[in-house]
Design a protein around this motif. Structure first.
Motif, PDB file in Angstrom:
ATOM      1  N   GLN A 152       0.830  -1.202   0.000  1.00  0.00           N
ATOM      2  CA  GLN A 152       0.000   0.000   0.000  1.00  0.00           C
ATOM      3  C   GLN A 152       0.863   1.251   0.000  1.00  0.00           C
ATOM      4  N   THR A 153       1.946   1.240   0.778  1.00  0.00           N
ATOM      5  CA  THR A 153       2.841   2.398   0.836  1.00  0.00           C
ATOM      6  C   THR A 153       3.522   2.618  -0.504  1.00  0.00           C
ATOM      7  N   LEU A 154       4.008   1.537  -1.110  1.00  0.00           N
ATOM      8  CA  LEU A 154       4.626   1.633  -2.441  1.00  0.00           C
ATOM      9  C   LEU A 154       3.666   2.292  -3.421  1.00  0.00           C
ATOM     10  N   MET A 155       2.443   1.781  -3.461  1.00  0.00           N
ATOM     11  CA  MET A 155       1.448   2.293  -4.403  1.00  0.00           C
ATOM     12  C   MET A 155       1.114   3.746  -4.098  1.00  0.00           C
ATOM     13  N   HIS A 156       0.840   4.049  -2.839  1.00  0.00           N
ATOM     14  CA  HIS A 156       0.448   5.401  -2.444  1.00  0.00           C
ATOM     15  C   HIS A 156       1.528   6.418  -2.811  1.00  0.00           C
ATOM     16  N   GLU A 157       2.769   6.120  -2.479  1.00  0.00           N
ATOM     17  CA  GLU A 157       3.859   7.070  -2.736  1.00  0.00           C
ATOM     18  C   GLU A 157       4.157   7.216  -4.226  1.00  0.00           C
ATOM     19  N   ALA A 158       4.044   6.132  -4.965  1.00  0.00           N
ATOM     20  CA  ALA A 158       4.246   6.215  -6.413  1.00  0.00           C
ATOM     21  C   ALA A 158       3.161   7.092  -7.047  1.00  0.00           C
ATOM     22  N   GLY A 201       4.325   8.131 -18.416  1.00  0.00           N
ATOM     23  CA  GLY A 201       5.160   9.299 -18.665  1.00  0.00           C
ATOM     24  C   GLY A 201       6.301   8.902 -19.579  1.00  0.00           C
ATOM     25  N   SER A 202       7.364   9.704 -19.580  1.00  0.00           N
ATOM     26  CA  SER A 202       8.574   9.271 -20.286  1.00  0.00           C
ATOM     27  C   SER A 202       9.180   8.128 -19.479  1.00  0.00           C
ATOM     28  N   SER A 203      10.068   7.387 -20.069  1.00  0.00           N
ATOM     29  CA  SER A 203      10.698   6.280 -19.341  1.00  0.00           C
ATOM     30  C   SER A 203      11.384   6.766 -18.076  1.00  0.00           C
ATOM     31  N   GLN A 204      12.059   7.911 -18.155  1.00  0.00           N
ATOM     32  CA  GLN A 204      12.751   8.470 -16.994  1.00  0.00           C
ATOM     33  C   GLN A 204      11.757   8.858 -15.901  1.00  0.00           C
ATOM     34  N   GLN A 205      10.641   9.444 -16.290  1.00  0.00           N
ATOM     35  CA  GLN A 205       9.607   9.816 -15.317  1.00  0.00           C
ATOM     36  C   GLN A 205       8.995   8.570 -14.675  1.00  0.00           C
ATOM     37  N   ASP A 206       8.775   7.544 -15.483  1.00  0.00           N
ATOM     38  CA  ASP A 206       8.232   6.294 -14.949  1.00  0.00           C
ATOM     39  C   ASP A 206       9.165   5.722 -13.886  1.00  0.00           C
ATOM     40  N   ALA A 207      10.465   5.703 -14.166  1.00  0.00           N
ATOM     41  CA  ALA A 207      11.447   5.189 -13.204  1.00  0.00           C
ATOM     42  C   ALA A 207      11.498   6.051 -11.947  1.00  0.00           C
ATOM     43  N   GLN A 208      11.386   7.360 -12.113  1.00  0.00           N
ATOM     44  CA  GLN A 208      11.382   8.278 -10.969  1.00  0.00           C
ATOM     45  C   GLN A 208      10.200   7.981 -10.055  1.00  0.00           C
ATOM     46  N   ILE A 209       9.051   7.750 -10.644  1.00  0.00           N
ATOM     47  CA  ILE A 209       7.836   7.448  -9.876  1.00  0.00           C
ATOM     48  C   ILE A 209       7.992   6.112  -9.151  1.00  0.00           C
ATOM     49  N   ALA A 210       8.513   5.107  -9.845  1.00  0.00           N
ATOM     50  CA  ALA A 210       8.728   3.792  -9.234  1.00  0.00           C
ATOM     51  C   ALA A 210       9.706   3.888  -8.074  1.00  0.00           C
ATOM     52  N   GLN A 211      10.797   4.610  -8.276  1.00  0.00           N
ATOM     53  CA  GLN A 211      11.809   4.738  -7.230  1.00  0.00           C
ATOM     54  C   GLN A 211      11.270   5.477  -6.009  1.00  0.00           C
ATOM     55  N   LYS A 212      10.418   6.451  -6.236  1.00  0.00           N
ATOM     56  CA  LYS A 212       9.809   7.187  -5.129  1.00  0.00           C
ATOM     57  C   LYS A 212       8.986   6.246  -4.251  1.00  0.00           C
ATOM     58  N   GLY A 213       8.260   5.328  -4.881  1.00  0.00           N
ATOM     59  CA  GLY A 213       7.494   4.352  -4.117  1.00  0.00           C
ATOM     60  C   GLY A 213       8.380   3.461  -3.278  1.00  0.00           C
ATOM     61  N   ILE A 214       9.459   2.957  -3.864  1.00  0.00           N
ATOM     62  CA  ILE A 214      10.377   2.076  -3.142  1.00  0.00           C
ATOM     63  C   ILE A 214      11.049   2.828  -2.001  1.00  0.00           C
ATOM     64  N   SER A 215      11.454   4.058  -2.252  1.00  0.00           N
ATOM     65  CA  SER A 215      12.164   4.845  -1.245  1.00  0.00           C
ATOM     66  C   SER A 215      11.324   5.116  -0.001  1.00  0.00           C
ATOM     67  N   ALA A 216      10.016   5.065  -0.141  1.00  0.00           N
ATOM     68  CA  ALA A 216       9.117   5.338   0.987  1.00  0.00           C
ATOM     69  C   ALA A 216       8.958   4.132   1.911  1.00  0.00           C
ATOM     70  N   THR A 217       9.556   2.997   1.550  1.00  0.00           N
ATOM     71  CA  THR A 217       9.443   1.793   2.370  1.00  0.00           C
ATOM     72  C   THR A 217      10.808   1.410   2.924  1.00  0.00           C
ATOM     73  N   SER A 218      10.842   0.325   3.656  1.00  0.00           N
ATOM     74  CA  SER A 218      12.110  -0.196   4.169  1.00  0.00           C
ATOM     75  C   SER A 218      12.759  -1.121   3.149  1.00  0.00           C
ATOM     76  N   LEU A 219      12.173  -1.224   1.972  1.00  0.00           N
ATOM     77  CA  LEU A 219      12.721  -2.072   0.912  1.00  0.00           C
ATOM     78  C   LEU A 219      13.802  -1.297   0.181  1.00  0.00           C
ATOM     79  N   GLY A 220      14.728  -2.013  -0.409  1.00  0.00           N
ATOM     80  CA  GLY A 220      15.807  -1.368  -1.157  1.00  0.00           C
ATOM     81  C   GLY A 220      15.741  -1.735  -2.620  1.00  0.00           C
ATOM     82  N   SER A 221      16.471  -0.986  -3.434  1.00  0.00           N
ATOM     83  CA  SER A 221      16.565  -1.298  -4.851  1.00  0.00           C
ATOM     84  C   SER A 221      18.038  -1.453  -5.194  1.00  0.00           C
ATOM     85  N   LYS A 222      18.287  -2.093  -6.328  1.00  0.00           N
ATOM     86  CA  LYS A 222      19.680  -2.296  -6.781  1.00  0.00           C
ATOM     87  C   LYS A 222      20.170  -1.060  -7.461  1.00  0.00           C
TER      88      LYS A 222
END
Length: 156
Positions: free
Chosen positions: A32-38, A135-156
């Motif tokens: 839910q947090t991932l989705m909400h923040e994205a 959005g553009s590919s870069q915007q899509d990635a920015q939105i996805a990363q924002k969702g991940i950053s709002a949780t305790s999960l990490g990305s590579k």
């Protein structure tokens, strides 16, 4: 013999249904947090997008298409998430390999080698992925990363 089979079957089924979530699963609250923040980031950017969140097996946990998001973004967000999940790499990294001469990547059936899909990790293990399109590919990635950053999960 029949009794032994039934006992083994019951034991297997009972253990399968009573297992608790381990550290390799994504909690409902994190989803839910991932989705909400994205979605919040997409609204901030004034971009109608589709967001897809998958578990480690590539199975749907959550999906949302914002009002005005292109119909094509439905499938594209899912495919970006699936690609990131199965390769356990951001789809941008696969796109970069393709653009640097990795033409063989095009022969992989069912994968979308476009930025916007990002896997997320817990304790070094991939537990899922998020894919965004609209959005553009870069915007899509920015939105996805924002969702991940709002949780305790990490990305590579």
């Amino acid at each position: 013999m029949k009794t032994l089979f039934l006992l083994l079957a019951f034991t297997f089924c009972h253990s399968a249904f009573t297992q608790t979530a381990d550290t390799t699963s994504v909690a409902a609250l994190q989803t839910q947090t991932l989705m909400h923040e994205a979605l919040k980031e997409a609204e901030r950017l004034k971009l109608p997008v589709s967001v897809c969140i998958l578990d480690a097996g590539g199975h749907l946990l959550a999906f949302q298409r914002m009002e005005g998001a292109p119909l094509s973004s439905i499938v594209l967000s899912q495919e970006k998430a699936k690609t990131a999940c199965h390769f356990q790499l951001p789809s941008k990294q696969l796109e970069d390999w393709l653009n640097s001469g990795g033409q063989r990547m095009l022969t992989l059936p069912g994968y979308l080698l476009i930025e916007g899909g990002i896997p997320f990790f817990r304790n070094g293990k991939c537990v899922g992925a998020i894919g965004v399109s609209g959005g553009s590919s870069q915007q899509d990635a920015q939105i996805a990363q924002k969702g991940i950053s709002a949780t305790s999960l990490g990305s590579k």
